[in-house]
Design a protein around this motif. Structure first.
Motif, mmCIF file in Angstrom:
data_model
loop_
_atom_site.group_PDB
_atom_site.id
_atom_site.type_symbol
_atom_site.label_atom_id
_atom_site.label_comp_id
_atom_site.label_asym_id
_atom_site.label_seq_id
_atom_site.Cartn_x
_atom_site.Cartn_y
_atom_site.Cartn_z
ATOM 1 N N MET A 1 9.797 -7.576 -27.782
ATOM 2 C CA MET A 1 10.550 -6.418 -27.393
ATOM 3 C C MET A 1 11.107 -6.604 -25.981
ATOM 4 O O MET A 1 12.279 -6.343 -25.746
ATOM 5 N N ASP A 2 10.286 -7.062 -25.072
ATOM 6 C CA ASP A 2 10.751 -7.251 -23.701
ATOM 7 C C ASP A 2 11.859 -8.298 -23.628
ATOM 8 O O ASP A 2 12.803 -8.160 -22.854
ATOM 9 N N TYR A 3 11.726 -9.359 -24.430
ATOM 10 C CA TYR A 3 12.742 -10.413 -24.439
ATOM 11 C C TYR A 3 14.104 -9.842 -24.820
ATOM 12 O O TYR A 3 15.110 -10.112 -24.169
ATOM 13 N N PHE A 4 14.141 -9.070 -25.893
ATOM 14 C CA PHE A 4 15.412 -8.519 -26.355
ATOM 15 C C PHE A 4 16.014 -7.561 -25.325
ATOM 16 O O PHE A 4 17.217 -7.578 -25.079
ATOM 17 N N GLN A 5 15.183 -6.723 -24.739
ATOM 18 C CA GLN A 5 15.682 -5.784 -23.740
ATOM 19 C C GLN A 5 16.253 -6.528 -22.544
ATOM 20 O O GLN A 5 17.324 -6.184 -22.037
ATOM 21 N N TYR A 7 17.491 -9.579 -22.542
ATOM 22 C CA TYR A 7 18.720 -10.238 -22.987
ATOM 23 C C TYR A 7 19.894 -9.251 -23.007
ATOM 24 O O TYR A 7 20.990 -9.557 -22.556
ATOM 25 N N ILE A 8 19.652 -8.067 -23.529
ATOM 26 C CA ILE A 8 20.683 -7.028 -23.586
ATOM 27 C C ILE A 8 21.183 -6.696 -22.189
ATOM 28 O O ILE A 8 22.390 -6.608 -21.946
ATOM 29 N N GLU A 9 20.260 -6.528 -21.263
ATOM 30 C CA GLU A 9 20.630 -6.181 -19.891
ATOM 31 C C GLU A 9 21.349 -7.330 -19.189
ATOM 32 O O GLU A 9 22.354 -7.105 -18.512
ATOM 33 N N GLU A 10 20.861 -8.550 -19.344
ATOM 34 C CA GLU A 10 21.477 -9.710 -18.693
ATOM 35 C C GLU A 10 22.902 -9.964 -19.170
ATOM 36 O O GLU A 10 23.742 -10.453 -18.419
ATOM 37 N N HIS A 11 23.168 -9.649 -20.432
ATOM 38 C CA HIS A 11 24.494 -9.904 -21.004
ATOM 39 C C HIS A 11 25.355 -8.649 -21.071
ATOM 40 O O HIS A 11 26.422 -8.651 -21.669
ATOM 41 N N ASN A 12 24.861 -7.587 -20.453
ATOM 42 C CA ASN A 12 25.603 -6.333 -20.389
ATOM 43 C C ASN A 12 26.133 -5.908 -21.768
ATOM 44 O O ASN A 12 27.300 -5.573 -21.931
ATOM 45 N N VAL A 15 24.299 -2.280 -26.630
ATOM 46 C CA VAL A 15 23.340 -2.267 -27.733
ATOM 47 C C VAL A 15 22.175 -1.376 -27.337
ATOM 48 O O VAL A 15 21.712 -1.410 -26.195
ATOM 49 N N HIS A 16 21.711 -0.600 -28.283
ATOM 50 C CA HIS A 16 20.531 0.231 -28.054
ATOM 51 C C HIS A 16 19.479 -0.158 -29.079
ATOM 52 O O HIS A 16 19.774 -0.257 -30.268
ATOM 53 N N MET A 17 18.279 -0.401 -28.610
ATOM 54 C CA MET A 17 17.191 -0.747 -29.522
ATOM 55 C C MET A 17 16.220 0.422 -29.587
ATOM 56 O O MET A 17 15.825 0.974 -28.565
ATOM 57 N N ASN A 18 15.858 0.773 -30.797
ATOM 58 C CA ASN A 18 14.923 1.854 -31.017
ATOM 59 C C ASN A 18 13.782 1.309 -31.869
ATOM 60 O O ASN A 18 13.993 0.954 -33.029
ATOM 61 N N TYR A 19 12.597 1.220 -31.306
ATOM 62 C CA TYR A 19 11.449 0.698 -32.030
ATOM 63 C C TYR A 19 10.731 1.843 -32.723
ATOM 64 O O TYR A 19 10.273 2.775 -32.089
ATOM 65 N N GLU A 20 10.642 1.747 -34.016
ATOM 66 C CA GLU A 20 10.021 2.777 -34.843
ATOM 67 C C GLU A 20 8.576 2.373 -35.121
ATOM 68 O O GLU A 20 8.255 1.877 -36.198
#
Length: 106
Positions: A1-5, A7-12, A15-20
């Motif tokens: 989860m932290d990796y994806f978040q 990556y999203i921030e670094e590449h601007n 995308v929104h991730m919602n973990y269910e």
């Protein structure tokens, strides 16, 4: 989860991730998946539902607020059904009550 978040921030990315965390995912795959799910979720129009399309708020086997996505990671047409954790066993039992359904762990 932290990796994806990160990556999203670094590449601007927009995308929104919602973990269910309270959801479980059951897959119904194979040649007869459309017929089985059609019987359990008659409100869905599976004949026109496109591949990789999902819809929420669906009642499946009497269980409300499921999310159904048409996808086929096995190479066959199929569906993923997201259901709240407390109803996952009940939904699995409903799926397995059809003689055309067999369990498979991946």
């Amino acid at each position: 989860m932290d990796y994806f978040q990160k990556y999203i921030e670094e590449h601007n990315l927009d995308v929104h991730m919602n973990y269910e965390h309270e959801m479980h995912l059951l897959a119904l795959q194979g040649d007869g998946a459309k017929n089985v799910l059609g019987n359990l979720a008659p409100s869905l129009d599976l004949k026109t539902m496109p591949f990789m399309y999902g819809v929420g708020g669906v009642t499946v086997a009497g269980i409300e607020n499921c999310r159904v996505t048409r996808c086929g990671y096995t190479g066959e047409d199929g569906f993923e059904i997201a259901v709240d954790a407390k109803n996952a066993s009940s939904l699995a039992s409903s799926l397995l009550s059809d003689s055309n359904v067999s369990p498979c762990g991946l």
